[in-house]
Design a protein around this motif. Sequence first.
Motif, short mmCIF file in Angstrom:
data_model
loop_
_atom_site.label_atom_id
_atom_site.label_comp_id
_atom_site.label_asym_id
_atom_site.label_seq_id
_atom_site.Cartn_x
_atom_site.Cartn_y
_atom_site.Cartn_z
N ALA A 1 -24.47 -5.53 4.41
CA ALA A 1 -24.76 -6.41 5.54
C ALA A 1 -25.14 -7.81 5.05
O ALA A 1 -24.69 -8.82 5.61
N LEU A 2 -25.93 -7.87 4.00
CA LEU A 2 -26.36 -9.16 3.45
C LEU A 2 -25.20 -9.91 2.80
O LEU A 2 -25.15 -11.14 2.82
N MET A 3 -24.28 -9.18 2.20
CA MET A 3 -23.15 -9.79 1.52
C MET A 3 -22.09 -10.29 2.50
O MET A 3 -21.41 -11.28 2.23
N ARG A 4 -21.97 -9.64 3.65
CA ARG A 4 -20.90 -9.97 4.59
C ARG A 4 -21.31 -10.98 5.67
O ARG A 4 -20.45 -11.63 6.25
N GLU A 5 -22.59 -11.07 5.95
CA GLU A 5 -23.02 -11.91 7.07
C GLU A 5 -24.23 -12.76 6.67
O GLU A 5 -25.28 -12.23 6.32
N LYS A 6 -24.09 -14.08 6.74
CA LYS A 6 -25.18 -14.97 6.37
C LYS A 6 -26.25 -15.03 7.44
O LYS A 6 -27.45 -15.16 7.14
N GLU A 7 -25.85 -14.95 8.70
CA GLU A 7 -26.80 -15.09 9.80
C GLU A 7 -27.42 -13.74 10.15
O GLU A 7 -27.32 -13.26 11.28
N VAL A 8 -28.04 -13.10 9.18
CA VAL A 8 -28.65 -11.80 9.39
C VAL A 8 -29.93 -11.68 8.56
O VAL A 8 -30.00 -12.21 7.44
N GLN A 9 -30.93 -11.06 9.12
CA GLN A 9 -32.17 -10.79 8.40
C GLN A 9 -32.35 -9.28 8.33
O GLN A 9 -32.39 -8.61 9.35
N VAL A 10 -32.43 -8.75 7.12
CA VAL A 10 -32.50 -7.31 6.91
C VAL A 10 -33.90 -6.92 6.44
O VAL A 10 -34.40 -7.45 5.45
N HIS A 11 -34.51 -5.98 7.16
CA HIS A 11 -35.80 -5.40 6.76
C HIS A 11 -35.53 -3.96 6.31
O HIS A 11 -34.84 -3.21 6.99
N ILE A 12 -36.08 -3.59 5.16
CA ILE A 12 -35.95 -2.22 4.65
C ILE A 12 -37.33 -1.58 4.69
O ILE A 12 -38.29 -2.10 4.12
N LEU A 13 -37.42 -0.45 5.36
CA LEU A 13 -38.71 0.22 5.58
C LEU A 13 -38.75 1.55 4.84
O LEU A 13 -37.83 2.36 4.93
N THR A 14 -39.84 1.79 4.10
CA THR A 14 -40.01 3.08 3.43
C THR A 14 -41.50 3.41 3.34
O THR A 14 -42.34 2.52 3.22
N GLU A 15 -41.80 4.69 3.38
CA GLU A 15 -43.18 5.15 3.20
C GLU A 15 -43.51 5.31 1.72
O GLU A 15 -44.66 5.54 1.36
N GLU A 16 -42.51 5.20 0.85
CA GLU A 16 -42.72 5.36 -0.58
C GLU A 16 -43.35 4.11 -1.19
O GLU A 16 -43.19 3.00 -0.67
N PRO A 17 -44.06 4.26 -2.33
CA PRO A 17 -44.68 3.10 -2.97
C PRO A 17 -43.69 2.18 -3.67
O PRO A 17 -43.96 1.00 -3.85
N GLU A 18 -42.53 2.72 -4.09
CA GLU A 18 -41.49 1.91 -4.72
C GLU A 18 -40.14 2.53 -4.42
O GLU A 18 -40.04 3.74 -4.18
N ILE A 19 -39.11 1.73 -4.46
CA ILE A 19 -37.76 2.24 -4.24
C ILE A 19 -37.26 2.91 -5.52
O ILE A 19 -37.24 2.29 -6.58
N GLY A 20 -36.88 4.16 -5.40
CA GLY A 20 -36.27 4.86 -6.53
C GLY A 20 -37.24 5.54 -7.47
O GLY A 20 -37.03 6.68 -7.86
N LEU A 21 -38.31 4.88 -7.83
CA LEU A 21 -39.17 5.40 -8.89
C LEU A 21 -39.94 6.65 -8.49
O LEU A 21 -40.43 7.38 -9.34
N SER A 22 -40.06 6.92 -7.20
CA SER A 22 -40.82 8.09 -6.77
C SER A 22 -39.92 9.30 -6.47
O SER A 22 -40.38 10.33 -6.02
N GLN A 23 -38.60 9.17 -6.72
CA GLN A 23 -37.68 10.24 -6.41
C GLN A 23 -37.83 11.41 -7.37
O GLN A 23 -38.10 11.24 -8.55
N SER A 24 -37.61 12.62 -6.84
CA SER A 24 -37.45 13.78 -7.70
C SER A 24 -36.03 13.75 -8.26
O SER A 24 -35.23 12.87 -7.90
#
Length: 223
Positions: free
Chosen positions: A36-59
């Motif tokens: 979405a960010l690569m295809r459209e300039k007029e967009v604001q993307v919020h990413i929401l997670t309950e984890e403390p970090e992306i990826g590092l807490s995965q099993s």
Amino acid sequence: LHTRMSRPCSFHYGSRMMKILVKGTSIRHLAFALEALMREKEVQVHILTEEPEIGLSQSLQPGSRLNAHPTLETLARHLPRDTDKNTLIRSMWISRALGIEAAERGAIIHLRSSLIEHTNNTFRITGAGRISNDPISFDYIYDPEVEEREKWFGASFSDPCEEEKCLPRGDGTCEFWSKKPIVSKASLETSIWFGNDPFQTIPIEIDRGITDARDSLQLPKYS
């Protein structure tokens, strides 16, 4: 695909951009956000997670080779330096790389956070970090449904190991997946994963996220 719309979608409402909430940090969620960010300039993307970090807490989850998808090759600068096309990249590294790339392209990432719905289709994000008490109106919420899938058993071992189909990661360990329980005292890590094919899941999920993003950005524009 399960999405939630706050009102008819357009990329630019007068003086403000379209706001998208990506509710999760799976490979599919992150691929959606990046596309979405690569295809459209007029967009604001919020990413929401309950984890403390992306990826590092995965099993333990299935990894992928660098040449399995063009997107992975573009993320090479965010991966360990010794990664090459024959290296099986850990899933947690891929998630982290996708998150970093999305953030560099302007994504707003909310860690240890949750969503509270208010009236009139507005929301408030609560949790750690700098969070405003002001409600946010999202034009599109991305939260795809998880399909029923097969049960797989995974394990990591020191490389080389006795398992014939154990895939080397390039860091002295290898990764093995089976439909039968893995019983071994030599395993470093074990996990249960639900999916169709652990050897193809990363490129498939990236493609799904990309397709979802392209479809959402083609929604009718309203003045």
